[in-house]
Structure formats: structure tokens, C-alpha cells
Write a protein that holds these residues in place. Structure first.
Motif, PDB file in Angstrom:
ATOM      1  N   ALA B 166       1.052  -0.858  -0.201  1.00 52.25           N
ATOM      2  CA  ALA B 166       0.269  -0.003  -0.034  1.00 52.25           C
ATOM      3  C   ALA B 166       0.757   1.573  -0.191  1.00 52.25           C
ATOM      4  N   THR B 167       0.562   2.014  -0.744  1.00 49.12           N
ATOM      5  CA  THR B 167       1.272   3.936  -0.396  1.00 49.12           C
ATOM      6  C   THR B 167       0.694   4.379  -0.332  1.00 49.12           C
ATOM      7  N   ALA B 168      -0.920   4.523   0.244  1.00 47.53           N
ATOM      8  CA  ALA B 168      -1.573   5.186   0.999  1.00 47.53           C
ATOM      9  C   ALA B 168      -2.662   4.173   1.987  1.00 47.53           C
ATOM     10  N   ILE B 169      -3.336   4.604   3.473  1.00 49.96           N
ATOM     11  CA  ILE B 169      -3.975   3.911   3.647  1.00 49.96           C
ATOM     12  C   ILE B 169      -5.654   4.777   4.487  1.00 49.96           C
ATOM     13  N   ALA B 170      -6.163   3.503   4.366  1.00 48.68           N
ATOM     14  CA  ALA B 170      -7.656   4.218   4.042  1.00 48.68           C
ATOM     15  C   ALA B 170      -8.382   3.059   5.709  1.00 48.68           C
ATOM     16  N   VAL B 171      -8.587   4.093   6.647  1.00 42.84           N
ATOM     17  CA  VAL B 171      -8.854   3.578   8.272  1.00 42.84           C
ATOM     18  C   VAL B 171     -10.431   3.612   8.218  1.00 42.84           C
ATOM     19  N   VAL B 172     -10.665   2.173   8.895  1.00 44.76           N
ATOM     20  CA  VAL B 172     -12.098   2.227   9.461  1.00 44.76           C
ATOM     21  C   VAL B 172     -12.275   2.165  10.600  1.00 44.76           C
ATOM     22  N   ALA B 173     -12.804   2.764  11.316  1.00 46.85           N
ATOM     23  CA  ALA B 173     -12.448   2.396  13.039  1.00 46.85           C
ATOM     24  C   ALA B 173     -14.672   2.264  13.452  1.00 46.85           C
ATOM     25  N   ARG B 174     -14.534   1.598  14.277  1.00 49.40           N
ATOM     26  CA  ARG B 174     -16.050   1.776  15.125  1.00 49.40           C
ATOM     27  C   ARG B 174     -16.115   2.244  15.869  1.00 49.40           C
ATOM     28  N   PHE B 175     -17.655   3.496  15.179  1.00 47.13           N
ATOM     29  CA  PHE B 175     -17.064   4.507  16.432  1.00 47.13           C
ATOM     30  C   PHE B 175     -18.479   3.785  17.224  1.00 47.13           C
ATOM     31  N   PRO B 176     -19.039   4.788  18.206  1.00 45.51           N
ATOM     32  CA  PRO B 176     -19.852   4.535  19.002  1.00 45.51           C
ATOM     33  C   PRO B 176     -21.327   4.757  19.027  1.00 45.51           C
ATOM     34  N   ASP B 177     -22.283   3.783  18.848  1.00 43.56           N
ATOM     35  CA  ASP B 177     -24.195   4.360  18.264  1.00 43.56           C
ATOM     36  C   ASP B 177     -24.500   4.940  18.763  1.00 43.56           C
ATOM     37  N   ASP B 178     -24.192   5.104  20.459  1.00 42.17           N
ATOM     38  CA  ASP B 178     -25.100   5.654  21.203  1.00 42.17           C
ATOM     39  C   ASP B 178     -23.593   6.926  21.862  1.00 42.17           C
ATOM     40  N   THR B 179     -23.934   7.806  20.827  1.00 43.77           N
ATOM     41  CA  THR B 179     -23.617   8.915  20.993  1.00 43.77           C
ATOM     42  C   THR B 179     -24.747  10.263  21.320  1.00 43.77           C
ATOM     43  N   ASP B 180     -24.875  10.899  22.344  1.00 41.77           N
ATOM     44  CA  ASP B 180     -25.441  11.727  22.825  1.00 41.77           C
ATOM     45  C   ASP B 180     -26.170  12.158  21.841  1.00 41.77           C
ATOM     46  N   ASP B 181     -27.304  11.590  22.292  1.00 38.27           N
ATOM     47  CA  ASP B 181     -29.320  12.254  21.535  1.00 38.27           C
ATOM     48  C   ASP B 181     -29.144  13.121  21.188  1.00 38.27           C
ATOM     49  N   THR B 182     -28.871  14.565  21.981  1.00 43.76           N
ATOM     50  CA  THR B 182     -29.436  15.683  21.658  1.00 43.76           C
ATOM     51  C   THR B 182     -28.024  16.392  20.344  1.00 43.76           C
ATOM     52  N   VAL B 183     -26.886  16.005  20.616  1.00 45.58           N
ATOM     53  CA  VAL B 183     -25.901  16.016  19.891  1.00 45.58           C
ATOM     54  C   VAL B 183     -25.951  15.796  18.704  1.00 45.58           C
ATOM     55  N   LEU B 184     -26.501  14.575  18.957  1.00 43.26           N
ATOM     56  CA  LEU B 184     -26.390  14.197  16.921  1.00 43.26           C
ATOM     57  C   LEU B 184     -27.322  14.565  16.477  1.00 43.26           C
ATOM     58  N   GLN B 185     -29.110  14.696  16.525  1.00 46.75           N
ATOM     59  CA  GLN B 185     -29.557  15.001  16.354  1.00 46.75           C
ATOM     60  C   GLN B 185     -29.981  16.628  16.099  1.00 46.75           C
ATOM     61  N   ASN B 186     -28.902  17.666  16.432  1.00 48.84           N
ATOM     62  CA  ASN B 186     -28.108  18.829  15.620  1.00 48.84           C
ATOM     63  C   ASN B 186     -27.332  18.360  15.222  1.00 48.84           C
ATOM     64  N   TYR B 187     -26.270  17.571  15.133  1.00 47.94           N
ATOM     65  CA  TYR B 187     -25.492  17.198  13.567  1.00 47.94           C
ATOM     66  C   TYR B 187     -26.761  17.408  12.582  1.00 47.94           C
ATOM     67  N   ARG B 188     -27.303  15.752  12.796  1.00 51.00           N
ATOM     68  CA  ARG B 188     -28.309  16.044  11.708  1.00 51.00           C
ATOM     69  C   ARG B 188     -28.921  16.438  10.554  1.00 51.00           C
ATOM     70  N   PRO B 195     -19.919  15.215  16.286  1.00 49.34           N
ATOM     71  CA  PRO B 195     -18.995  14.471  17.435  1.00 49.34           C
ATOM     72  C   PRO B 195     -18.328  13.267  17.451  1.00 49.34           C
ATOM     73  N   LEU B 196     -18.015  13.426  16.627  1.00 55.27           N
ATOM     74  CA  LEU B 196     -16.909  12.356  15.510  1.00 55.27           C
ATOM     75  C   LEU B 196     -15.508  12.812  15.501  1.00 55.27           C
ATOM     76  N   ALA B 197     -15.430  14.346  14.701  1.00 55.88           N
ATOM     77  CA  ALA B 197     -14.725  14.643  14.183  1.00 55.88           C
ATOM     78  C   ALA B 197     -13.447  14.292  14.491  1.00 55.88           C
ATOM     79  N   GLY B 198     -13.222  14.951  16.261  1.00 51.75           N
ATOM     80  CA  GLY B 198     -11.758  14.791  16.688  1.00 51.75           C
ATOM     81  C   GLY B 198     -10.990  13.459  17.072  1.00 51.75           C
ATOM     82  N   ALA B 199     -11.946  12.780  17.082  1.00 56.22           N
ATOM     83  CA  ALA B 199     -10.957  11.327  17.038  1.00 56.22           C
ATOM     84  C   ALA B 199     -10.590  10.890  15.593  1.00 56.22           C
ATOM     85  N   GLU B 200     -12.003  11.409  15.105  1.00 64.17           N
ATOM     86  CA  GLU B 200     -10.934  10.965  13.598  1.00 64.17           C
ATOM     87  C   GLU B 200      -9.011  11.498  13.019  1.00 64.17           C
ATOM     88  N   ALA B 201     -10.187  12.716  13.317  1.00 64.33           N
ATOM     89  CA  ALA B 201      -8.247  13.498  13.166  1.00 64.33           C
ATOM     90  C   ALA B 201      -7.196  12.972  13.794  1.00 64.33           C
TER      91      ALA B 201
END
Lengths: 60, 362
Positions: B166-188, B195-201
Motif C-alpha cells: 500500500a502507498t496510502a491508507i484508509a482506516v475504518v474504525a468502529r465508532f460508538p452508536d450511542d452518541t449523545d442524542d441531542t448532539v446527534l440530532q443537532n448534527y443531523r 461529535p466524531l470529528a476529533g477522534a477521526e482526526a
């Protein structure tokens, strides 16, 4: 020894910062660990103190 | 916009929309991609990062855009790394052991689809030898951050992928589904902070810092229930089982990193002509590095964020514009060598040296 990440917050003086601000911040973070991601997230206009939020890595 | 390149030097702009700070434009599902497309039309090379270009199932092959992961962009902006364009990368897919079987199959099928339908080049995939253990947090500033409990497992898996060619890497990590409901609804609803962005970075930064190869991340999540009221800005993340296609498309032609000028033709920070970033988010490493004489710094007021760090608080001069529309116009003028004042109704008179022009910005 395992690699771990740590979230840290630093206060740095913009008045004292010499030259390259990026290098200045990184040097301050390096005292806590190996910098991975950081940003200045607040500046107090009066004191000229900058808050840096960062993720560093350490071996533990 | 093909011009005779022999008589002028290429115009290079860097577009930054930091992830995880609730950027009104770019803080959702690839909603800054139109900005990238617009800017790319008025520059020769646009350098930007996955948060701008990734639209989950959606992406756009901007031929003159370089897809540069955030840690790599920081190093490039600081003048430590160069960017060497490629014809194509061979992508190593690294899957978190913590992804359940059915969701893993969905990701593998997405990867197979990019091979057959887009012609992308992938190695065989690697599964981490331990669940990565993603954890999410929000900082006092309102920016999201996060981490993985097993960074060594990630790095071991990447090492295997690189050994497989490989010369480039794609990572797929399992993220929690139980994100704070209000935060998730706001995002949608196209509000609040991803809520996921910082960990992804953190995940992709670990890979790029350790191995100096292009990397991007797609979170593995269970599909959400249908909501007819979701925002258009978040819609791209609701139309499929994975966020992987845009990552693979972006990585397929992401530039390689070089550490010295001896490693061949590359783009270096001293060739950057402009930096464009949100007005309130001028405290990031790449933006600070590029805020220097010779670089047109453009701060976009409309792209509000959770932060309040304008360039003025750091003693850095920028031109503030109201919108990306205005930024695109300013870049076009700058590239054409047209002084922006000449495009306004009031062209200031010349003054004796020392009195200077009035500022253009607001």
C-alpha cells in the motif's frame, strides 16, 4: 510500553512567544508529550494569554 | 482554465476548514466541497484536506485539488514536508477488529465497488489485532476530540498494509452508536459540532505522523433511522451503509509526502499564494504557518465556528471577506494581478509614502 494519547490544555503567553509561533507552541507541547494535533482555541486580549488544546502521545 | 503556463508561475491556494469545531460551512457531510470546487476553478492548484472533500457516499474528482490529511497539511505548511503528485496510489484498507461482521461486509463491498466501478487500486485488506476502542470527548472550547484505546494496534495494522504494497491508507474504525442524542440530532439538522470529528482526526494523524503516507478515515456506524427532516448539509451521510467511498476516491490520487527537495519534484510551502480559512479559527497549525508575508490570507466571516480566535488577536494581518463567494472573487483578482481596490466603486488616490491605502476588508 504502549503508545497512549492524552488531551492537554496549555496557556502560553503571546507576549513571550519569540519568532515562529507554531514552533513556540510545539516546543511547549513537547514538554508534555509528542504533539499530534493542536490549535489555539482562545486568546485573552487583555493578558495576551493563548489557550492551546492539544492531543499528544506518550509511551506508558 | 488552461493558460499558457510558460509565462507565469502556477497559483496555489490552501483551503482549510478545521474539523470538529462546528464550522457552519464544512462542519457536516462534505458541505465545504462546493467551496473547494469553486476555488479550484480560479486557481492552478488547490490544497485542501479530507474534511473538505469527504462527502461519505459523495465526492467530486477535482483534478487540480490535492487531498492532504491534516497532520500532513500542518507539516507541509510549516515547510517540513513537500507534496509530490501521483498518477495513482495503491490503497491499503485497515478495518477495526471491533466492527461487527455485517458492517464489515458492507465496508468490503464499498471497497469492491470502488475497484470495479471507479477502477481504484487496493491491496488486500488488514484487520487490526485488537478492537481500536474509539472514545469521544468535547473540549471546553466546544471543539470535539477523541482518541483510540489501542493506537499500537492501529499502527501494527498499517505496517502490515504497507508491507503488502500500500502507498496510502484508509482506516475504518468502529465508532460508538450511542452518541449523545441531542448532539446527534443537532448534527443531523446541520447544527452544532460533529461529535466524531476529533477522534477521526487523531486516527489519521497517528498514521501520517508515524509512516508519512497519505491517510484518511471513515467511521463505521450502524445506519440511522429515517428522518425526513434532516438537513441537506448532513444528507450525504444518510444515504448509504458506509462513509468509505469518498475516502477511497480522495486517497486514490492523494499526493505522497517528501521530506527533502532531493526526493524529486514536489510542491513546497514557499509556493503557496493564498490561505483561506474561517475568520474565527485562525489558531490552527497550518493556518498559522501560512500566515506570513507573501501569502494572501483570507478570513471568511460567514463560516462561523465554536471558536473565537480571529487573526487580529494573534497580531496577524488578513483580509476579511463576508463569504466564500467573495473569497473566490478575491482569489481570482489576486491570481490575475488585479488590485482588489480597482474592483470597488471608490478607488483610493495615491498618497505620499507613509500614509498608505485604507484597508479593503471590513
Amino acid at each position: 510500553m504502549a503508545l497512549v494519547t492524552q488531551f492537554i490544555t496549555l496557556e502560553i503567553s503571546l507576549v513571550d512567544a519569540q519568532g515562529d509561533l507554531v514552533a513556540w507552541v510545539e516546543a511547549a507541547l513537547a514538554e508534555q508529550g509528542y504533539p499530534l494535533r493542536w490549535a489555539i482555541t482562545h486568546v485573552d486580549p487583555g493578558s495576551r494569554m493563548a489557550t492551546v488544546e492539544a492531543v499528544v502521545t506518550v509511551q506508558s | 482554465m488552461v493558460q499558457d503556463m510558460c509565462h507565469r508561475r502556477p497559483y496555489t491556494a490552501v483551503l482549510v476548514v478545521p474539523t470538529g469545531i462546528g464550522a457552519a460551512i464544512g462542519g457536516y457531510a462534505g458541505d465545504a466541497l462546493p467551496v473547494a470546487r469553486g476555488l479550484a476553478a480560479v486557481v492552478d492548484t488547490l490544497i485542501t484536506h479530507p474534511n473538505v472533500m469527504n462527502g461519505a457516499q459523495l465526492y467530486w474528482p477535482v483534478a487540480n485539488a490535492l487531498y492532504v490529511e491534516g497532520y500532513g497539511l500542518d507539516q507541509f505548511a510549516a515547510g517540513r514536508w513537500g507534496l509530490r503528485p501521483v498518477h495513482g496510489n495503491r490503497i491499503g484498507l485497515v478495518l477495526d477488529q471491533g466492527i461487527e461482521t455485517e458492517l464489515r461486509w458492507r465496508h468490503l463491498q464499498a471497497a469492491e465497488a470502488t475497484r470495479a466501478t471507479l477502477g481504484l487500486n487496493l491491496t488486500d485488506y488488514v484487520v487490526t489485532d485488537a478492537p481500536l476502542g474509539v472514545a469521544l470527548r468535547t473540549a471546553v472550547s466546544g471543539a470535539t476530540w477523541g482518541t483510540i484505546q489501542q493506537p499500537d494496534a492501529l499502527l501494527r495494522a498499517v505496517e502490515k498494509a504497507l508491507a503488502a504494497g500500500a502507498t496510502a491508507i484508509a482506516v475504518v474504525a468502529r465508532f460508538p452508536d450511542d452518541t449523545d442524542d441531542t448532539v446527534l440530532q443537532n448534527y443531523r439538522q446541520g447544527q452544532g459540532v460533529d461529535p466524531l470529528a476529533g477522534a477521526e482526526a487523531v486516527i489519521s494523524h497517528l498514521v501520517v505522523r508515524t509512516f508519512q503516507v497519505p491517510c484518511a478515515h471513515a467511521p463505521a456506524l450502524s445506519p440511522l433511522p429515517l428522518d425526513p427532516k434532516i438537513s441537506p448539509k448532513s444528507a450525504a451521510e444518510e444515504i448509504g451503509y458506509t462513509f468509505l467511498p469518498c475516502v477511497l476516491a480522495g486517497l486514490s490520487r492523494a499526493p505522497q509526502f517528501v521530506m527533502t527537495t532531493a526526493q524529486g519534484t514536489a510542491l513546497w510551502a514557499d509556493q503557496v499564494d493564498a490561505i483561506i480559512a474561517p475568520t474565527s479559527a485562525w489558531g490552527g497549525s497550518a493556518v498559522l504557518s501560512l500566515s506570513r508575508p507573501g501569502v494572501q490570507a483570507i478570513a471568511v466571516d460567514a463560516n462561523t465556528t465554536t471558536l473565537d480566535v480571529p487573526a487580529a488577536t494573534l497580531g496577524l494581518p488578513v483580509v476579511r471577506v463576508a463569504s466564500y463567494l467573495e473569497a473566490i472573487g478575491l482569489i481570482a483578482a489576486h491570481r490575475a494581478g488585479v488590485h482588489a481596490h480597482a474592483l470597488t466603486a471608490q478607488v483610493p488616490r495615491l498618497q505620499v509614502v507613509g500614509q498608505g491605502f485604507p484597508p479593503l476588508d471590513r
